[in-house]
Write an enzyme that holds these catalytic residues in place. Sequence first.
Site, PDB file in Angstrom:
ATOM      1  N   TYR A 108      -5.915  -0.965  -6.426  1.00  0.00           N
ATOM      2  CA  TYR A 108      -7.156  -1.736  -6.417  1.00  0.00           C
ATOM      3  C   TYR A 108      -7.685  -1.972  -7.837  1.00  0.00           C
ATOM      4  O   TYR A 108      -8.881  -1.866  -8.093  1.00  0.00           O
ATOM      5  CB  TYR A 108      -8.228  -1.013  -5.589  1.00  0.00           C
ATOM      6  N   HIS A 139       1.104   5.336  -0.689  1.00  0.00           N
ATOM      7  CA  HIS A 139       0.467   4.072  -0.337  1.00  0.00           C
ATOM      8  C   HIS A 139       1.457   3.054   0.237  1.00  0.00           C
ATOM      9  O   HIS A 139       2.506   2.788  -0.340  1.00  0.00           O
ATOM     10  CB  HIS A 139      -0.182   3.490  -1.599  1.00  0.00           C
TER      11      HIS A 139
END
Length: 408
Positions: A94, A162
């Site tokens: 992010y 992730h």
Amino acid sequence: MVERLDAPQPTFPLPPLADIPDEDIDKADDANRITTRFGPADAAFPNVPAVVFGAASFSAFYNDDDHIRGVTPLRTTRLALRYGIQAFDTSPYYGPSEIVLGNALKALENEFPRSSYQIFTKCGRFGNARDAFDYTPRGVRASVERSLARLQTAYLDTVYVHDVEFIAECKAPRTSGDHRAASGAEADAYGLGEGQEAVVYGNGDREVLAAVGELRRLQDAGAVRRVGISGYPLPTLLRLAILAKHTVPYKPLDVVMSYSHLNLQNRTLVDFKTAFERRAGVKHVLTASPLSMKLLTPNPPAWHPASENFKEAVKGAVQVSMRPDGESGLPKLALEYAFQKAKEVGIPTVVGLGSLKDVHENARIWYSVDKQSLGENEEWKQRVGEVISVFEEEGLLDSSWENPRFSE
């Protein structure tokens, strides 16, 4: 923009805390404080708040650079903590999110010491191409060490590997649609049948196990408290969670998170939760994106991975949920429904919070669900039913879009 591990780190300096506004809008309504937590009664660490702050909002995915570089992220973080939203979800993927969040939490440490909240971050993904994933033990360790520095903390409460579906072997009869048969009639085809628990289907599975193994070593060293995996397709997450339990050191994952699978269009996480807990021994199951990454809004982002038939169906949902003032009621209804379902099954919800208004609104909606029995309101149930019928008529209810893939 996502920073690679070897890239210079951007800075996001803040003015002195005394110079940052702390006005009436920065104060929590005590009546709406969030006190509910979910998780096992015998948890070694604090259980997870019902609402988790999704800090992907501190990135270009959802906000512009001026917003991220201003004081709104700190004010938003502070207000969330004042409401009892005491967990934060972020990721190296992010962009600057970890840095911005870390700066805010550090500035607020006198009001909210480190022990008063939990940080969830991720490792292994830094972009969209194959070479932007690094599940090697060395890469995982370097990622965690950088996250500790960015977040200005001595430990991380949870670290996920992730988006494991990009790397793990694809063991599935299809990569979109309704996958609930994975825990029943089609279990063998998904690698979820009896006797398949310890089967490694290729190098991708080995990479995931290697990443989990390095997180376990970091857990033993005290840098990480809980180890987990995150991603989109539920059958893949379940298969890997079971595999981790049946692979040396034969230790179940602590936590698994999926996104866009507990909302008005897709509720299938409810069907998978029991299998995660009983077959894989997972202690915490989380859901993210109650608005399905803003798909369930009048204007879904251009980058959204859902195919056009999903987006067309959402247009119908927007219409049937139109309010008398001409504004769509879909986002609010979708959040209410997601919170209601999450409460029923005891699953914490990660929701993106990018402004003070977002925090106040989410706290009010959780209060209406948790304390005011919104789910028992007949008029509300009728409105929910009308939206669900739109997806059902299009053959998209409880259907997942195509599994994510690498960019070229």
